[in-house]
Design a protein around this motif. Structure first.
Motif, mmCIF file in Angstrom:
data_model
loop_
_atom_site.group_PDB
_atom_site.id
_atom_site.type_symbol
_atom_site.label_atom_id
_atom_site.label_comp_id
_atom_site.label_asym_id
_atom_site.label_seq_id
_atom_site.Cartn_x
_atom_site.Cartn_y
_atom_site.Cartn_z
ATOM 1 N N LYS A 1 0.834 -1.202 0.000
ATOM 2 C CA LYS A 1 0.000 0.000 0.000
ATOM 3 C C LYS A 1 0.867 1.250 0.000
ATOM 4 O O LYS A 1 1.997 1.253 0.490
ATOM 5 C CB LYS A 1 -0.951 -0.010 1.184
ATOM 6 C CG LYS A 1 -1.968 -1.141 1.074
ATOM 7 C CD LYS A 1 -3.080 -0.954 2.044
ATOM 8 C CE LYS A 1 -4.110 -2.067 1.817
ATOM 9 N NZ LYS A 1 -5.290 -1.856 2.604
ATOM 10 N N ASN A 2 0.290 2.332 -0.558
ATOM 11 C CA ASN A 2 0.968 3.626 -0.644
ATOM 12 C C ASN A 2 0.344 4.604 0.321
ATOM 13 O O ASN A 2 -0.857 4.534 0.592
ATOM 14 C CB ASN A 2 0.827 4.197 -2.058
ATOM 15 C CG ASN A 2 1.521 3.346 -3.084
ATOM 16 O OD1 ASN A 2 2.736 3.262 -3.087
ATOM 17 N ND2 ASN A 2 0.760 2.707 -3.947
ATOM 18 N N ALA A 3 1.143 5.546 0.783
ATOM 19 C CA ALA A 3 0.645 6.621 1.641
ATOM 20 C C ALA A 3 1.429 7.895 1.356
ATOM 21 O O ALA A 3 2.581 7.850 0.921
ATOM 22 C CB ALA A 3 0.778 6.246 3.111
ATOM 23 N N VAL A 4 0.763 9.010 1.616
ATOM 24 C CA VAL A 4 1.388 10.325 1.460
ATOM 25 C C VAL A 4 1.124 11.111 2.732
ATOM 26 O O VAL A 4 0.015 11.085 3.281
ATOM 27 C CB VAL A 4 0.807 11.079 0.245
ATOM 28 C CG1 VAL A 4 1.408 12.475 0.147
ATOM 29 C CG2 VAL A 4 1.039 10.310 -1.036
ATOM 30 N N ALA A 5 2.141 11.809 3.199
ATOM 31 C CA ALA A 5 1.999 12.693 4.358
ATOM 32 C C ALA A 5 2.748 13.979 4.065
ATOM 33 O O ALA A 5 3.729 13.987 3.312
ATOM 34 C CB ALA A 5 2.562 12.032 5.609
ATOM 35 N N GLU A 6 2.268 15.055 4.645
ATOM 36 C CA GLU A 6 2.948 16.342 4.542
ATOM 37 C C GLU A 6 3.225 16.845 5.950
ATOM 38 O O GLU A 6 2.497 16.513 6.890
ATOM 39 C CB GLU A 6 2.078 17.359 3.809
ATOM 40 C CG GLU A 6 1.851 17.022 2.358
ATOM 41 C CD GLU A 6 1.005 18.077 1.667
ATOM 42 O OE1 GLU A 6 1.513 18.659 0.693
ATOM 43 O OE2 GLU A 6 -0.123 18.313 2.124
ATOM 44 N N GLY A 7 4.260 17.645 6.069
ATOM 45 C CA GLY A 7 4.586 18.192 7.368
ATOM 46 C C GLY A 7 5.607 19.299 7.264
ATOM 47 O O GLY A 7 6.037 19.685 6.184
ATOM 48 N N ILE A 8 5.967 19.769 8.439
ATOM 49 C CA ILE A 8 6.995 20.797 8.567
ATOM 50 C C ILE A 8 7.956 20.341 9.646
ATOM 51 O O ILE A 8 7.536 19.912 10.726
ATOM 52 C CB ILE A 8 6.386 22.163 8.948
ATOM 53 C CG1 ILE A 8 5.483 22.655 7.816
ATOM 54 C CG2 ILE A 8 7.483 23.176 9.278
ATOM 55 C CD1 ILE A 8 4.683 23.894 8.153
ATOM 56 N N SER A 9 9.233 20.395 9.343
ATOM 57 C CA SER A 9 10.271 20.068 10.322
ATOM 58 C C SER A 9 11.125 21.293 10.562
ATOM 59 O O SER A 9 11.456 22.023 9.619
ATOM 60 C CB SER A 9 11.153 18.912 9.839
ATOM 61 O OG SER A 9 10.413 17.721 9.748
ATOM 62 N N THR A 10 11.472 21.503 11.826
ATOM 63 C CA THR A 10 12.388 22.586 12.180
ATOM 64 C C THR A 10 13.707 21.962 12.635
ATOM 65 O O THR A 10 13.721 20.912 13.276
ATOM 66 C CB THR A 10 11.811 23.483 13.288
ATOM 67 O OG1 THR A 10 11.561 22.693 14.463
ATOM 68 C CG2 THR A 10 10.526 24.162 12.828
ATOM 69 N N PHE A 11 14.785 22.624 12.269
ATOM 70 C CA PHE A 11 16.128 22.142 12.560
ATOM 71 C C PHE A 11 16.906 23.233 13.282
ATOM 72 O O PHE A 11 16.948 24.363 12.804
ATOM 73 C CB PHE A 11 16.875 21.814 11.264
ATOM 74 C CG PHE A 11 16.244 20.717 10.458
ATOM 75 C CD1 PHE A 11 16.709 19.410 10.570
ATOM 76 C CD2 PHE A 11 15.197 20.982 9.586
ATOM 77 C CE1 PHE A 11 16.127 18.395 9.822
ATOM 78 C CE2 PHE A 11 14.616 19.969 8.843
ATOM 79 C CZ PHE A 11 15.080 18.675 8.963
ATOM 80 N N GLU A 12 17.518 22.888 14.406
ATOM 81 C CA GLU A 12 18.456 23.780 15.090
ATOM 82 C C GLU A 12 19.839 23.186 14.876
ATOM 83 O O GLU A 12 20.064 22.002 15.136
ATOM 84 C CB GLU A 12 18.140 23.869 16.584
ATOM 85 C CG GLU A 12 16.803 24.533 16.869
ATOM 86 C CD GLU A 12 16.488 24.594 18.354
ATOM 87 O OE1 GLU A 12 17.431 24.562 19.183
ATOM 88 O OE2 GLU A 12 15.292 24.660 18.681
ATOM 89 N N ILE A 13 20.749 24.008 14.372
ATOM 90 C CA ILE A 13 22.085 23.555 13.999
ATOM 91 C C ILE A 13 23.110 24.115 14.987
ATOM 92 O O ILE A 13 23.062 25.296 15.337
ATOM 93 C CB ILE A 13 22.427 24.019 12.560
ATOM 94 C CG1 ILE A 13 21.287 23.726 11.577
ATOM 95 C CG2 ILE A 13 23.748 23.417 12.097
ATOM 96 C CD1 ILE A 13 20.909 22.282 11.427
#
Length: 127
Positions: free
Chosen positions: A92-104
């Motif tokens: 099966k296939n799935a799609v998700a969207e999101g936002i990731s924040t990165f602290e470097i």
């Protein structure tokens, strides 16, 4: 820290996720890095939990593609709007969207990552 350094580590993170490459993925993280994925779940420690994290990916997915749709660099970090497409072991296939924040950190490594997305919606697509 330069914009290029931040862009490079974020791009490397996404590339190693798509390749499902735990060693390459781990190279992007500081020794004490903490990950909230998704936010609301208990945090994982990148270096301590890498095998567990990728073990779950390998257990459930045959293919994982994650694209950086928009990248916003500010200060010592970035926010990335992304789209993830997976093919599960059950076909099966799935799609998700999101936002990731990165602290470097000063060494150009991710010290904290937080991902905002609805994991349950993606899992429901795979049933």
């Amino acid at each position: 820290m330069s914009k290029e350094t931040i862009e490079k580590v974020v791009a490397a993170y996404f590339a190693s996720m798509t390749a499902m490459n735990p060693e390459g993925w781990l190279e992007n993280f500081a020794e004490d890095a903490v990950i909230y994925d998704p936010v609301g779940k208990p945090p994982i420690k990148a270096h301590e939990d890498v095998q567990k994290f990728f073990g779950l990916l390998f257990k459930f997915y045959d293919n994982l593609q994650i694209s950086q749709d928009q990248v916003f660099i500010a200060g010592e970090g970035a926010a990335v709007k992304w789209t993830m497409r997976v093919i599960a072991k059950n076909g099966k296939n799935a799609v998700a969207e999101g936002i990731s924040t990165f602290e470097i950190n000063d060494s150009g490594k991710i010290k904290k990552m937080s991902s905002y997305w609805h994991e349950g919606e993606m899992i429901a697509q795979l049933k």
